[in-house]
Design an enzyme around this catalytic site. Structure first.
Site, PDB file in Angstrom:
ATOM      1  N   GLU A 183      -2.636  -7.684   0.393  1.00 55.29           N
ATOM      2  CA  GLU A 183      -3.379  -7.227   1.566  1.00 55.29           C
ATOM      3  C   GLU A 183      -2.603  -6.165   2.335  1.00 55.29           C
ATOM      4  O   GLU A 183      -2.829  -5.975   3.525  1.00 55.29           O
ATOM      5  CB  GLU A 183      -3.651  -8.434   2.468  1.00 55.29           C
ATOM      6  CG  GLU A 183      -4.409  -9.532   1.773  1.00 55.29           C
ATOM      7  CD  GLU A 183      -4.279 -10.879   2.480  1.00 55.29           C
ATOM      8  OE1 GLU A 183      -3.744 -10.935   3.597  1.00 55.29           O
ATOM      9  OE2 GLU A 183      -4.713 -11.872   1.886  1.00 55.29           O
TER      10      GLU A 183
ATOM     11  N   ASP B 198      -0.979  -4.259   7.336  1.00 56.52           N
ATOM     12  CA  ASP B 198      -1.202  -5.606   6.826  1.00 56.52           C
ATOM     13  C   ASP B 198      -2.481  -6.153   7.448  1.00 56.52           C
ATOM     14  O   ASP B 198      -2.684  -6.047   8.652  1.00 56.52           O
ATOM     15  CB  ASP B 198      -0.019  -6.511   7.160  1.00 56.52           C
ATOM     16  CG  ASP B 198      -0.127  -7.873   6.502  1.00 56.52           C
ATOM     17  OD1 ASP B 198      -0.521  -7.927   5.321  1.00 56.52           O
ATOM     18  OD2 ASP B 198       0.177  -8.882   7.158  1.00 56.52           O
TER      19      ASP B 198
END
Length: 181
Positions: free
Chosen positions: A108, A65
């Site tokens: 993301e 992440d």
């Protein structure tokens, strides 16, 4: 009406398959591909267990992440954020062994499936990705991005027979269940 040859149909079918399994922004594999590949890998590992090759089990999953891409998008615009994700997909893929796969999971987040890599080998690759991202000079056109791009990574390994066996047992018994030691 236009008719296609078998060869042309095969080319079109392969192109559609590629489009359905590839993230258009980053060129990385997408979530659909990840789940298809994970299912194949679980079946492969089941056969290793069934035929007594449990020592060959080396499966791991890493979730990546990006910590501040939202800030980059808000500050410099989504085109710069998109470029960061494109570069990140390339960096991630370059750090892996050929059999391991990386996919854009969404937004993301990226996921890596380590299929024949030891836990220590996976940890080396993961740390290499983290360090490379931190040191990489992401840019805004020709200008360097003032902020560092940093990531958080979670990793789970199924390199022991009992752990993977329980995962496979839960899957084979049906959905919505937990099997533990």
């Amino acid at each position: 009406m236009q008719f296609y040859t078998t060869k042309e149909n095969d080319v079109l079918r392969n192109r559609l398959k590629d489009l359905s399994e590839t993230d258009l922004l980053t060129g990385a594999n997408n979530r659909r591909f990840f789940y298809t590949y994970l299912d194949l890998e679980i079946k492969r590992q089941r056969s290793h267990i069934k035929y007594g090759n449990a020592n060959d089990i080396n499966v791991g999953i890493a979730m990546i992440d990006f910590d501040d891409v939202k800030n980059i998008n808000d500050t410099y615009g989504h085109l710069v954020g998109d470029r960061v994700l494109e570069d990140a997909a390339r960096i991630t893929k370059e750090a892996l062994f050929e059999r391991d796969i990386s996919c854009r999971y969404g937004g993301e987040e990226f996921v890596i499936l380590f299929t024949s890599t030891s836990k220590s080998g996976a940890m080396i690759a993961i740390e290499k990705i983290r360090r490379t991202m931190e040191d990489y000079q992401f840019g805004i056109g020709e200008k360097p991005l003032p902020e560092k791009v940093i990531i958080s990574i979670g990793f789970a390994s199924f390199d022991e027979e009992s752990d993977l066996y329980r995962l496979l047992e839960a899957k084979s018994r049906g959905k919505n269940r937990v099997i533990s030691a």
